[in-house]
Design an enzyme around this catalytic site. Structure first.
Site, PDB file in Angstrom:
ATOM      1  N   CYS A 104       2.781  13.523  11.847  1.00 21.31           N
ATOM      2  CA  CYS A 104       1.652  12.805  12.417  1.00 21.31           C
ATOM      3  C   CYS A 104       2.092  11.185  12.049  1.00 21.31           C
ATOM      4  CB  CYS A 104       0.539  12.954  11.464  1.00 21.31           C
ATOM      5  SG  CYS A 104      -0.581  11.679  11.627  1.00 21.31           S
ATOM      6  N   HIS A 149      -9.845  -1.458   2.194  1.00 19.28           N
ATOM      7  CA  HIS A 149      -8.740  -2.553   2.402  1.00 19.28           C
ATOM      8  C   HIS A 149      -9.341  -3.289   3.652  1.00 19.28           C
ATOM      9  CE1 HIS A 149      -7.585  -0.204   5.782  1.00 19.28           C
ATOM     10  NE2 HIS A 149      -7.395   0.899   4.913  1.00 19.28           N
ATOM     11  N   LYS A 186       0.152   2.412   2.005  1.00 18.37           N
ATOM     12  CA  LYS A 186       0.480   2.392   0.526  1.00 18.37           C
ATOM     13  C   LYS A 186       2.059   2.667   0.265  1.00 18.37           C
ATOM     14  CE  LYS A 186      -3.834   3.796  -1.453  1.00 18.37           C
ATOM     15  NZ  LYS A 186      -4.871   5.015  -1.227  1.00 18.37           N
ATOM     16  N   HIS A 230     -10.759  -1.925   6.714  1.00 22.77           N
ATOM     17  CA  HIS A 230     -12.239  -1.681   6.761  1.00 22.77           C
ATOM     18  C   HIS A 230     -13.400  -2.553   7.085  1.00 22.77           C
ATOM     19  CE1 HIS A 230     -10.394   1.577   4.148  1.00 22.77           C
ATOM     20  NE2 HIS A 230     -11.122   2.540   5.098  1.00 22.77           N
ATOM     21  N   LYS A 253       1.698  -1.869  10.323  1.00 29.07           N
ATOM     22  CA  LYS A 253       0.332  -0.992   9.801  1.00 29.07           C
ATOM     23  C   LYS A 253       0.381  -0.831   8.475  1.00 29.07           C
ATOM     24  CE  LYS A 253      -1.879   3.145  10.736  1.00 29.07           C
ATOM     25  NZ  LYS A 253      -2.233   4.379  10.330  1.00 29.07           N
ATOM     26  N   HIS A 303       0.134   9.211   9.576  1.00 30.80           N
ATOM     27  CA  HIS A 303       0.445   9.583   8.173  1.00 30.80           C
ATOM     28  C   HIS A 303       1.571  10.021   7.697  1.00 30.80           C
ATOM     29  CE1 HIS A 303      -4.048   9.993   9.049  1.00 30.80           C
ATOM     30  NE2 HIS A 303      -4.024   9.358   7.967  1.00 30.80           N
ATOM     31  N   CYS A 334      -3.906  18.352  11.137  1.00 32.68           N
ATOM     32  CA  CYS A 334      -3.197  17.080  10.008  1.00 32.68           C
ATOM     33  C   CYS A 334      -4.409  16.745   9.140  1.00 32.68           C
ATOM     34  CB  CYS A 334      -3.021  15.789  10.761  1.00 32.68           C
ATOM     35  SG  CYS A 334      -2.762  14.464   9.736  1.00 32.68           S
ATOM     36  N   CYS A 362      -5.629  12.895   9.182  1.00 35.24           N
ATOM     37  CA  CYS A 362      -6.439  12.534  10.103  1.00 35.24           C
ATOM     38  C   CYS A 362      -7.717  13.560  10.079  1.00 35.24           C
ATOM     39  CB  CYS A 362      -5.828  12.763  11.523  1.00 35.24           C
ATOM     40  SG  CYS A 362      -4.533  11.786  12.003  1.00 35.24           S
TER      41      CYS A 362
END
Ligand code: MSP
Length: 470
Positions: A144, A19, A297, A22, A294, A147, A125, A128
């Site tokens: 987390c 995405h 999905k 990156h 942030k 996440h 986690c 992570c």
């Protein structure tokens, strides 16, 4: 004198397609590499993919694809993505390659004097791929924040790496900037984390983690993904089977802010335990947000970089992500901002400028005697040398804006009516300035800078608009 330099990028997990977040590692490393090559240096540039761990294994399982195939397909997507950004690393490493696995096992054996085994009872986690201290657990109330998943409770035997053996040495290196953490404001965070850091687990029982590199001499254990992944920066150079002294220590290692802690604590511990020097700089960039949030999905706001590249092309992408995404701080992507930057800045400030000068030059039979650097660009070089890439780009752009203003003020089209020689002289000066500024743009706008140099060869050609209306 020409130097050998080494720049590295974080290797992404292959649990999905790339995405826009990156892109930053690659673009920043690419700017550094191009800039250094311009100065006559040789740059080794590593990229790759991080392919082990439960997170990836579970994804492959859910997709119903054999894990080897799943990681290969996703690794290929990253490789293609890097190419589509106009980025050409010298090396691409996959952590599932046989060379990497063998070398990591040799690294493990070298680390043995600093490894012990103990029971772990605590939190983890899997998003992570990180062990979580009780303090973090409490601060985040068991979930987390990155996440949005509850931490898992683990009770297992692990091997540990003794961070305690090297804490003082790492602390001193960071404080004295022998290992420079950029930006400066992250250094304090890192020093605090280091002070509180317990020894780290570097293995998991095979029954809890099967998709990984086996621990040498203990069939029941598999290496923790971060030990495996961090080692890539060395194994890609051939360590420990080959001499790496031409390129190690790395000149700059580029990582996102979320993984700085692994690179500033576990990584230096590994290096010191191996008797290797620490990298010179760890550059930790900020996060790219989508509409101020942030990307995730579950929110459904993940932006596909290929969509932007398809609509606008390469240099507009590089322009936005290298100038409007601040090198060190979180910055926001929205389609509106992108579009405004494209039309208002690229097309207007630069595209029109090139077009105008090319037309005026050819009308007035201008020939260009171009010699590099007529102005003092030391501010640009200082910014580039201190890794302030987005600021260096801003500086180059301010020169382009000045030039636009100076053309308007000089009104060469009016001068031409009265004195054609004088107009020629003015236009030649303005064009040489454009070419000088284009030198500064080279690491950022790779295709456009080439085009501009081509246009202002003698005889000058009038191009199609560089940035047509989208
Ligand atoms: N596999 C580890 C890195 C191991 S390096 C030895 C990892 N992978 S990742 O896929 O989660 O992230 C890869 C890189 O992308 C990291 O540098 C990370 O910070 C960066 N980014 C992921 N999302 C990002 C944004 N939204 N914005 C900017 N960079 C972000 O961590």
């Amino acid at each position: 004198m020409s130097k050998n330099l080494y720049v590295t990028t974080a290797i992404p997990y292959v649990n999905g397609a790339p995405h826009i977040g990156h892109a930053l590692d690659y673009l920043l490393a690419d700017v550094y590499a191009r800039y250094q090559k311009e100065q006559g240096n040789t740059v080794r540039f590593q990229a790759g993919t991080d392919e082990h761990g439960n997170k990836i294994f579970d994804k492959a399982l859910a997709a119903g694809i054999p894990v080897e195939q799943y990681v290969t397909e996703n690794s290929d997507k990253f490789r293609e993505f890097i190419t589509s950004l106009g980025v050409t690393p010298t090396d691409f490493i996959r952590t599932t390659s046989a060379d990497h696995a063998r070398r990591v096992q040799m690294i493990w054996e070298k680390l043995a004097p600093h490894i012990y085994s103990a029971d772990y009872e605590g939190w983890y986690c899997s998003g992570c791929e990180s062990f979580i201290t009780d303090k973090e657990y409490e601060e985040n109330q068991g979930i987390c924040p990155d996440h949005q998943k509850p931490y898992e409770r683990l009770s297992e035997k692990n091997y540990y790496l003794r961070i305690a053996d090297f804490k003082d040495q790492i602390k001193e290196a960071i404080e004295k900037d022998q290992l420079q953490i950029l930006p400066e404001f992250r250094k304090r965070e890192v020093l605090k984390l280091l002070a509180d850091s317990p020894d780290v687990s570097i293995s998991r029982p095979k029954k809890n983690l099967s998709w990984g590199i086996p621990v040498p001499g203990d069939d029941s254990q598999v290496m923790y993904v971060w030990l495996d992944a961090l080692s890539n920066y060395l194994t890609v150079l051939g360590y420990p089977e080959q001499d790496i002294s031409d390129y190690w220590p790395a000149d700059v290692q580029i990582v996102g802010k979320d993984i700085l802690r692994f690179h500033a604590i576990i990584w230096p511990t590994i290096l010191l335990a191996l008797g290797l020097p620490l990298p010179k700089v760890i550059l930790s960039h900020g996060y790219i947000l989508a509409n101020g949030q942030k990307m995730s999905k579950s929110i459904g706001n993940v932006v596909d970089p290929l969509e932007i590249l398809g609509k606008y092309g390469l240099d507009p992408f590089r322009y936005f992500f290298l100038r409007h995404i601040d090198t060190f701080n979180d910055s926001d992507f929205t389609w509106d901002k992108f579009d405004a930057a494209y039309s208002g800045e690229l097309a207007n400030d630069l595209g029109n400028l090139v077009q105008r000068l090319a037309v005026l030059d050819s009308k007035n039979d201008v020939t260009i005697n171009y010699e590099k650097v007529a102005e003092d660009f030391s501010e640009y070089y200082q910014l580039m040398d201190s890794f302030e890439f987005s600021k260096a780009f801003d500086y180059a752009w301010s020169k382009i804006k000045d030039l636009n203003k100076d053309i308007n003020d000089a009104e060469p089209w009016k001068v031409a009516k009265a004195d054609s020689e004088k107009a020629k002289e003015i236009l030649e000066k303005l064009t040489v300035r454009l070419l000088n500024y284009t030198e500064l743009l080279k690491p950022f706008l790779t295709d456009t800078s080439k085009k501009i140099f081509d246009i202002f060869q003698n005889p000058i050609t009038i191009p199609n608009p560089l940035f047509p209306k989208a």
